[in-house]
Each structure stands twice: as C-alpha cells, then as structure tokens.
Design a protein around this motif. Sequence first.
Motif, PDB file in Angstrom:
ATOM      1  N   GLY A  58       4.888   8.151 -21.882  1.00  0.00           N
ATOM      2  CA  GLY A  58       5.560   9.217 -21.410  1.00  0.00           C
ATOM      3  C   GLY A  58       5.589   9.716 -19.963  1.00  0.00           C
ATOM      4  N   ALA A  59       5.130   8.636 -19.315  1.00  0.00           N
ATOM      5  CA  ALA A  59       4.616   8.806 -17.682  1.00  0.00           C
ATOM      6  C   ALA A  59       5.605   7.869 -16.720  1.00  0.00           C
ATOM      7  CB  ALA A  59       3.071   8.044 -17.096  1.00  0.00           C
ATOM      8  N   GLU A  60       5.640   8.729 -15.581  1.00  0.00           N
ATOM      9  CA  GLU A  60       6.253   7.904 -14.608  1.00  0.00           C
ATOM     10  C   GLU A  60       5.537   6.562 -14.043  1.00  0.00           C
ATOM     11  OE1 GLU A  60       7.136   9.294 -10.517  1.00  0.00           O
ATOM     12  OE2 GLU A  60       7.008  10.776 -11.729  1.00  0.00           O
ATOM     13  N   VAL A  61       6.460   5.412 -13.860  1.00  0.00           N
ATOM     14  CA  VAL A  61       5.941   4.453 -13.546  1.00  0.00           C
ATOM     15  C   VAL A  61       6.123   3.930 -11.993  1.00  0.00           C
ATOM     16  CG1 VAL A  61       5.044   2.042 -14.496  1.00  0.00           C
ATOM     17  CG2 VAL A  61       4.794   3.987 -16.281  1.00  0.00           C
ATOM     18  N   ALA A  62       5.795   3.190 -11.679  1.00  0.00           N
ATOM     19  CA  ALA A  62       5.698   2.587 -10.974  1.00  0.00           C
ATOM     20  C   ALA A  62       5.081   1.095 -10.378  1.00  0.00           C
ATOM     21  CB  ALA A  62       5.557   3.797  -9.294  1.00  0.00           C
ATOM     22  N   VAL A  63       5.964   0.130  -9.715  1.00  0.00           N
ATOM     23  CA  VAL A  63       5.281  -0.775 -10.117  1.00  0.00           C
ATOM     24  C   VAL A  63       5.376  -1.069  -8.168  1.00  0.00           C
ATOM     25  CG1 VAL A  63       5.177  -3.500 -10.760  1.00  0.00           C
ATOM     26  CG2 VAL A  63       5.904  -1.185 -12.294  1.00  0.00           C
ATOM     27  N   TYR A  64       4.094  -1.915  -7.482  1.00  0.00           N
ATOM     28  CA  TYR A  64       4.126  -2.886  -6.415  1.00  0.00           C
ATOM     29  C   TYR A  64       3.471  -3.698  -6.121  1.00  0.00           C
ATOM     30  CZ  TYR A  64       4.190   2.933  -5.472  1.00  0.00           C
ATOM     31  OH  TYR A  64       4.108   4.349  -5.664  1.00  0.00           O
ATOM     32  N   GLY A  65       4.549  -4.073  -5.168  1.00  0.00           N
ATOM     33  CA  GLY A  65       4.123  -5.695  -4.793  1.00  0.00           C
ATOM     34  C   GLY A  65       2.504  -5.057  -3.464  1.00  0.00           C
ATOM     35  N   ALA A  66       1.829  -5.758  -3.046  1.00  0.00           N
ATOM     36  CA  ALA A  66       0.404  -5.221  -2.628  1.00  0.00           C
ATOM     37  C   ALA A  66       0.130  -4.905  -1.020  1.00  0.00           C
ATOM     38  CB  ALA A  66      -0.089  -7.089  -2.717  1.00  0.00           C
ATOM     39  N   ALA A  67       1.782  -5.303  -0.631  1.00  0.00           N
ATOM     40  CA  ALA A  67       1.986  -4.337   0.940  1.00  0.00           C
ATOM     41  C   ALA A  67       2.627  -3.181   1.031  1.00  0.00           C
ATOM     42  CB  ALA A  67       2.712  -5.997   1.459  1.00  0.00           C
ATOM     43  N   GLU A  68       3.362  -2.925  -0.039  1.00  0.00           N
ATOM     44  CA  GLU A  68       3.370  -1.665  -0.384  1.00  0.00           C
ATOM     45  C   GLU A  68       2.869  -1.000  -0.474  1.00  0.00           C
ATOM     46  OE1 GLU A  68       6.574  -3.566  -2.389  1.00  0.00           O
ATOM     47  OE2 GLU A  68       5.819  -5.267  -0.927  1.00  0.00           O
ATOM     48  N   ALA A  69       1.592  -1.258  -1.967  1.00  0.00           N
ATOM     49  CA  ALA A  69       1.203  -0.314  -2.590  1.00  0.00           C
ATOM     50  C   ALA A  69       0.451   0.746  -1.411  1.00  0.00           C
ATOM     51  CB  ALA A  69      -0.092  -0.940  -3.190  1.00  0.00           C
ATOM     52  N   PRO A  70       0.462   2.221  -2.020  1.00  0.00           N
ATOM     53  CA  PRO A  70      -0.187   3.137  -1.561  1.00  0.00           C
ATOM     54  C   PRO A  70      -1.616   3.376  -1.216  1.00  0.00           C
ATOM     55  CG  PRO A  70       0.371   3.598  -3.960  1.00  0.00           C
ATOM     56  CD  PRO A  70       1.084   2.316  -3.799  1.00  0.00           C
ATOM     57  N   GLY A  71      -2.459   3.099  -0.915  1.00  0.00           N
ATOM     58  CA  GLY A  71      -3.750   3.724   0.295  1.00  0.00           C
ATOM     59  C   GLY A  71      -4.380   1.772  -0.434  1.00  0.00           C
ATOM     60  N   ASP A  72      -5.402   1.856  -0.784  1.00  0.00           N
ATOM     61  CA  ASP A  72      -6.555   0.915  -1.428  1.00  0.00           C
ATOM     62  C   ASP A  72      -6.123   0.108  -2.881  1.00  0.00           C
ATOM     63  OD1 ASP A  72      -7.602   2.494  -2.477  1.00  0.00           O
ATOM     64  OD2 ASP A  72      -9.767   1.852  -1.252  1.00  0.00           O
ATOM     65  N   LEU A  73      -4.535   0.599  -3.306  1.00  0.00           N
ATOM     66  CA  LEU A  73      -4.821   0.103  -4.996  1.00  0.00           C
ATOM     67  C   LEU A  73      -4.921  -0.844  -5.126  1.00  0.00           C
ATOM     68  CD1 LEU A  73      -3.394   1.082  -7.755  1.00  0.00           C
ATOM     69  CD2 LEU A  73      -0.942   1.064  -6.438  1.00  0.00           C
ATOM     70  N   ALA A  74      -4.450  -1.743  -4.288  1.00  0.00           N
ATOM     71  CA  ALA A  74      -3.674  -2.994  -4.877  1.00  0.00           C
ATOM     72  C   ALA A  74      -5.397  -4.046  -4.776  1.00  0.00           C
ATOM     73  CB  ALA A  74      -3.216  -3.698  -3.121  1.00  0.00           C
ATOM     74  N   ARG A  75      -6.268  -3.384  -3.621  1.00  0.00           N
ATOM     75  CA  ARG A  75      -7.378  -3.910  -3.426  1.00  0.00           C
ATOM     76  C   ARG A  75      -8.007  -4.987  -5.042  1.00  0.00           C
ATOM     77  NH1 ARG A  75     -11.855  -0.328  -1.898  1.00  0.00           N
ATOM     78  NH2 ARG A  75     -11.942  -0.141  -4.425  1.00  0.00           N
ATOM     79  N   ASP A  76      -8.086  -3.976  -6.414  1.00  0.00           N
ATOM     80  CA  ASP A  76      -8.636  -4.853  -7.371  1.00  0.00           C
ATOM     81  C   ASP A  76      -7.914  -6.386  -8.028  1.00  0.00           C
ATOM     82  OD1 ASP A  76     -11.219  -3.806  -6.012  1.00  0.00           O
ATOM     83  OD2 ASP A  76     -10.973  -1.814  -7.545  1.00  0.00           O
ATOM     84  N   ALA A  77      -6.671  -5.708  -7.755  1.00  0.00           N
ATOM     85  CA  ALA A  77      -5.511  -6.600  -8.363  1.00  0.00           C
ATOM     86  C   ALA A  77      -6.545  -8.274  -7.758  1.00  0.00           C
ATOM     87  CB  ALA A  77      -4.363  -6.148  -7.652  1.00  0.00           C
ATOM     88  N   GLU A  78      -5.593  -8.807  -9.280  1.00  0.00           N
ATOM     89  CA  GLU A  78      -5.919 -10.315  -9.704  1.00  0.00           C
ATOM     90  C   GLU A  78      -4.272 -10.900  -9.759  1.00  0.00           C
ATOM     91  OE1 GLU A  78      -9.611 -11.125 -11.328  1.00  0.00           O
ATOM     92  OE2 GLU A  78     -10.803  -9.935 -10.527  1.00  0.00           O
TER      93      GLU A  78
END
Length: 901
Positions: free
Chosen positions: A871-891
């Motif tokens: 029941g939540a809003e969902v946003a999917v980002y590429g590493a470059a556009e991701a806000p803040g350091d969200l993408a940092r731990d992505a693998e």
Amino acid sequence: MSTGSGEQRERGFDHTEVESRWQRVWDDEEVFRIEDDAEDPAYVLAMFPYPSGEMHMGHVRNYTITDAYARYKRMQGESVLHPMGWDSFGLPAENAANERDVDPRGWTMDCIQNIKDQMELMGLGFDWEREVTTCEPDYFRWNQWFFNRFREEGLVERKATELNWCPDCETVLADEQVEGDDERCWRCGTPIERRELDQWFFTITDYADELYDALDGMDGWPENVREMQRNWIGKQEGASVGFELTTGDEVEIFTTRLDTIHGATFFALAPGHEVAQRLAEDDEELAEYIHRAEHTEEELPQTSGVFTGEYATNPATGEEIPVYVADYVLEDIGTGALYAVPAHDERDHAFAEEHDLPVEQVVEPAPDADVDPEAVDVQEAAYTEDGVLVNSGEYDGLESPEARDRFVEDLDGEERTAHSLQDWCISRQRYWGTPIPLVECPDCGYVSVPDEELPVELPEFIQTAGNPLDAATEWKETTCPDCGGPAERETDTMDTFVDSSWYFLRYVSPDLEEAPFDTGRASDWMPVDQYVGGIEHATMHLIYSRFFTKVLADLDMLEGVEEPFENLLTQGMVRKGGTAMSSSSGNVVSPRPFVEEYGADTARLFMMNAAQPEKDFDWTEEGARSAHQFLQNVYRLTRAFAEGEIETAGGDGGGGGSEGAGEDPIAEYVARETAATAATATEEFERFRFNHALQAVRELVALVRQYRDATTPDEGAVTEALETTAKLLAPVAPHVAEELWELLGGEGLVAEAAWPTGSPPPGYNLERRLVENTREDIRDIVDVADIADPERVEVAVAPAWKHRAADLARDAEGDVVGAVMADEDLRERGEAAADFAKTLAGSGRVDEYLDPDRERAALERAAWLIRREFGAEVAVYGAAEAPGDLARDAEPGRPAIDIQS
Ligand code: ANZ
Ligand code: ZN
C-alpha cells in the motif's frame, strides 16, 4: 451464448448443461476422428479395460491422462490417434452368466455400454469409429488366424503342464476359481488336486534372448518395469558341456559355474529328462519317483532324488560320478541336466548332505575378498562366490571368470544362455474366449481349421460344471479338414492375453476384412508413442505384446517396427481413506453421481492436479471441491471481462513479451508472465507433469485478478492472459475451456485451437528472481523494522561498475580480488571497488545478473505488485539518479531499498 438466469450468474456456469453441450459439438465436428491417410500420427493409448460394469475414478484416471495428453498433442497441430476398445473375453462374464442366468455375451455388451456412457460423460475424446471389441467374431477370428500362422512357424506346441483339477466337478479350474488357503473348488468346495494335462503353448522362449536384449535400448520405459521383465525372463549366461554316461548317452549340461567343474561329485537329471524317462522303464523305484515328481499331490522335498545306478564321466577330470534323478532339476531350464558341486552351490550342498555325497572345495575367496579363506568351511555350508581355483590341477590359482573361459575352450564347451521364462500356455478350459482353431481327427491327429473357415464361432452358452464347449456336443462334432472323416473340435479357448497382445494394431484398420491389420499403415503409425496403464501389467501383457510384435515383424507383417510401445507410463493408484479404490473395499467414487454433482471437468482437474501421474493420491472431498471452485472462479473472471463488467483501456496489449518496459509497464509485466506460463506449461505437459503446469495456470489467473484490482487493465494484455488460460486448461478441463473460449470470442473450438507457443524473452528467469528477491527483502525490512504503514518504497539498482566487477569475479580463476582490481577502471574507484571485490570473493560462486538497465526495467514493471502488497508509493532508480546515497549498498541482483513511513 446463453449466460443463464441471474441466479445462474451468481453461481457461475451450469456444468451439466455446459458439458453435454460441448460433448455434442465435439461429436458433430468429429474432433477426435483421425483419417486413415494421416501420416505417422501421435499414437496415444490407454490400456483397454475389461468391461466389468464397475467403473470408478481409479480407472478414469488412466483415461484422463491419455486424454489430456492427446488433446495437448492435437492442439500442437499433430494428428492424434487416441482409440478405445474392450478386452471383453474372460472369466467374470462366465461367472456372471452362471450366477444370474444370463448369457456371457449379453452381460458383456451391457457392461460395455455402461462403461462407454460413463467415458462419454467424462468428456474423454476417443475416436469411436475405431472401437475394438475382442469378443466379436470379426476380432477374434484374427486370433485364430494368428494361431494358424504361429503354428506354421513352429511357434505352437502341445505339452503337459500342471493344472488345478477338481475331482468332483471333473474339470480344470483357473487359479481364480481356487478358493481359500486350503485350496477348494469355487463351486463344490472339494479340495483341488494338481494334474498334468496336455495344453497348447506359444513358444515365447524362442524369443527370450531378443525380448531380454532389447530392454536395454528401451529408454522410454521406466527402469523398474524393464527390471521386472529382466527378472521374468531370467536370462543367465553360462555354458554347456557334454558328459559321457555309462548308459552310452552323451548328456549336455548347463552351468553358470564352469570354473567349479573339478568339484563335481554327482550328476543330476530332471525327472522329465529323456534319459531319466528311459531308465525308468526298467527301474521300478525310479519310475515310482518320477511318477510322484510329475503328479505332485504332495510337494516333494528339495533334497529328494533317486540314484540311477549309472555314472557320468567328468570331462575335466576323467572321474566317474553317480547319476541321480532329482526333482530340484527343472526340465525347462537349460538342458534339464547338471553336474552338482556341493561345495559351491546351496541346493547341491543340501542334496549331498541328504544322500551322503562328498563335498570337495575347488574355489577359495580371492586374496582381496573380505572373507578370510581360513574361515570358509564348505563342509558346513556352500561358498557360492567367485574366487581363486584350488584342487583343480593346472587351473589352480586362476580367478573364476578366467577359469570359466579356459574350461569352455579346453572342454570343447559352448557358451550359451538359459532362461527362467516358460513357454506361454494359452489353453483355457473356458467358454468365454477365442476357440482354438483345431480339429482332432482319429486318423490325422490335430489339424488346423483352414483360414477360409474362420472364425470358429462359439456355440450357445450351456450352464455346466465343466467347460461348456465340452458339453456342446453338436458344436464339437465336425469333419476333418484333411481327410473329411468324422472329427472333434478342440474345446480349449485362448488365454485372453492373446486378445490384448495385438489390439493396438487392430485400431489402425479396425474394419479390415482381409487381414488383421493393414501392414503399410501399421508400419507407419506404430509404435504407440505413449502407452499408459497399470504396473500390474509390467510382465505378462507387456511381454506378450512385445513377443507378438517381434513375431509379426519376422512374418513381414510389420516393417521397421521392433517394439510396440515406445514410451510407457505406469499410472499410480487412486486411494480413498488410505486404501486403493475398489468395489471390494467399498470406497469407490463412481463417475456418474460425481459428474452430476460437480461435473466431469472438476473430476479431471482434481485428478490431474493432485499428483503427477505415476504417484498414488488420496481422493478427498476438499480436493474435489477446491477444483470445482477454481473452475467457477476462472469462469466468473472471464465472463466479467468478456461482458465488459471490467473496465479496460487500450487494446494493443503489452506487446507480447518484447524487450524493455514499453509504454505500459504493468501490461508488459502481465504479457511476460503470460508467455512464461505458456512456456512452463508446455515443458511440463511434455514431461507429463500436469500438476506443475496447472500450478502455473493458477498463478496466472491470480495475477489477472490482481491486475484487475490494481488498475484499469489493458485489454490486450488481459485478453492474451485469459485466452492462454483457456488453452492451457483445455486438455484437462475441456468443457469449461470451450466455454471460456466462446466468451472470449475465440475462433472455432479451443479443442482445435493452436497451443500457445509464447515464450518470455531471454533472461526472464533472472528478472523473475530479481523481483521475487526484492519483494522478499522489502517484506523482511517491514517485518524487522516493524513498519506499520509504509508510505514510500525506494529501490535503487547497482551501478554499472559493480556489474562489471561481478563479471570479472565470475570469470576469475582463484584470486577474485586480484582479478577485479586488475581492471584499470575499477582500480580508479579505490576503496569502494576494493571493498566490493572482497564481498564478491567472500560470497563464493558469483551468479549471472542482468545489466543495470534491465534490472531497472524489470523492477519498474513489477512496481505495481509492490505498491499493492504494501500500500505504498514505489520509486525505482538507476544508480546515478538515486537520491542521497541510496544506491551505495546496491549489488547486482540485490537492489538497495529504503522504506519511509
Ligand atoms: C554347476 C554349478 C556349480 C552351478 C556351482 C552353480 C554353482 P543360478 O545359480 O541361478 O545362476 N542348473 C542348471 N540347469 C538347471 C536346471 N534345469 N534346474 C535347476 N538348476 C539348474 O542357476 C544356474 C545354475 O543352476 C547352473 O550352474 C546349474 O548349477 C543349475 F558351484 O552348474 B550350476
Ligand atoms: Zn482326419
């Protein structure tokens, strides 16, 4: 078409109306007919039933399996031969006739009609134009015709065999007519006797080696069935060697242990051996023993035997050893004669003990055996393993296999095989079977009834204690085809396994009058591509059919067909309450009442869904009800959509599984799932895993429902999903599927529609895993962080450089960190790259991943499911556009997730 009353709409479809309607349409459209000029059709065959009147879901399962497979193959565009017939001779009809004062034919025909009605009720799609009924003269005349051919080929023999005999009724009894542990006659209760009587045999043993050897190449058969046939045939590799007897005879023996020949201390003949029989002529004690052995009212002990007064010369040692006649030597195995080595054979050892004969060891455990040679005492018990030769002169020290080769050579022996397979006794002293086409003439002996006088039909049924044919005096009286003198008909009828040994050939040309089957067409259409039946037929029926096929091939009646059944499936049992469904257990579910209540599709779906076909399963009310519920739900969903109750958008669909997220990512997601479901179902149908295919279909239906609830669905995507559902259900639940197809405006019948060939784009499985893992991770976070009401879920995929590092790590041999850091680009990333390289090194095997763009696209397509679930809003980002350091731990394969509440 009609959608019924308002109340009807609530309840879904009316299976009674729907099922009978579509059955009529299939009939009118001749959907299951196959033309004679079809080229090599898919031949799908269920073992034909004995029409006993009782039919329950255990039987129905068998036909449902072949029907589902046949329907599937037809939708794939193949011509399909799926016939049905009746194995309709046999004892039960005769028993019923005796009990109820009816005639076996009338009773049988009633049973056939009854079963046929139930099969039609179940929506089983057979080509009834090819129906075969073995008790009809136009079928059994060919049994007689085959008998004549077999007799010409020397494959028919008359010889004595032991039978059950009731002294009071003066008749032979089938094993089924002997009752109780004390073995009494079913009619009068008199204890039965065993009698040696002359009977007719097919000499199947002539084909023993061929039948045995071909099994290895039959990889379309389950291994357990092949193993049962191997044991049944019981092939033994050995050798035969001649022994000179003091009678002047040279007697051949058969042995598998020629290496032990120096240890032979006596010689033994079967009571039926010709030398034994001759010696008995002037030896009363011997004659008396042989008589007892042949008329075993009592079972003789395994160590019984009589010394003949004669000796045999051991060709290896020149030694003379006494000749016995012993009942443990079987007449039909090998040569019916053996040399005995008590030191190395258990039966010989027991016999030697009883008759005070010497025991001489000639084989010792090999030095590398687990057994200590000192611990072996052959006086106590036989040592039966191979080993190293001792007390064997110049052969001492040889290993058993090598010694066997040397002895064959040196003794002028012959390598040969022996079998435990016995010839096939086809004589039955019964009425309801095929009369054996012979006439016994006092002058000419047994004379075959000429082909042009076939069939020899049955006389009227007579109630009698014995064989009705014997009592039919007028029928019996005839003239000899050879000399024209008065003669009598043979009164034995054939074992019904003769009928079932070639019925699959008759389906090919069921009305042919000049021959049992059309050789050209049979050569083209055979072998049966898929045979389905019970494991209880693993030996007799399946061996006799193979035997017939081989003989017919040798008679040039089949070309290029060596085996009758290419693929074999043995279906499991239907149980209820833990025991096999059977009328004697009182736990049967019969088709008619069940179909009335729930419909045939429900029964079919439940059975195919409950387990894979080889496995047993338990019939339960809940199982049946839930199958029913599922069909109703699919129907309601499809109708709501077809009748515009569900608002839809667009019309050009999700693009049928093309690359990229497209304009409507959700429609694209559904389209891919539809294609993937079709691909899975196809794969599973090929492997007879209907239950797995159905699981995939259920998931697709659930997805469409979610789609409906989540948004205004794309019309094309929903149509595609529902049409695919109708098609994939069609083999298993064919009536409902037609109804769905009609609702969706499909062309023609779904039974004749093209099977969906869609498949998802390459990499789909990786996408699916990515989406599932991501959803699982979100669930975990929500759980662990105890987030009551997530508001926004942000997902960021890993940057391209991490993907590159993972690729390098995957190809690295040994030093993962080194391999990654050898890349200049990555080295420039410094510590972040080094840390990630260490992570990769520590994680063992590095999986395949999608590239970052595809990861992102896949997650975007699936975002609506996450939105719905949380029941939540969902946003999917590429590493470059991701806000803040969200993408940092992505693998790669494991995007980073942030949840805000
Ligand atoms: C000599 C010998 C020595 C054998 C030895 C066995 C062990 P298995 O054992 O099942 O492979 N045989 C031959 N013809 C027979 C007949 N008509 N009835 C009963 N037994 C017969 O079977 C092969 C062995 O069965 C043969 O090898 C023979 O005994 C016996 F240490 O020959 B032997
Ligand atoms: Zn004659």
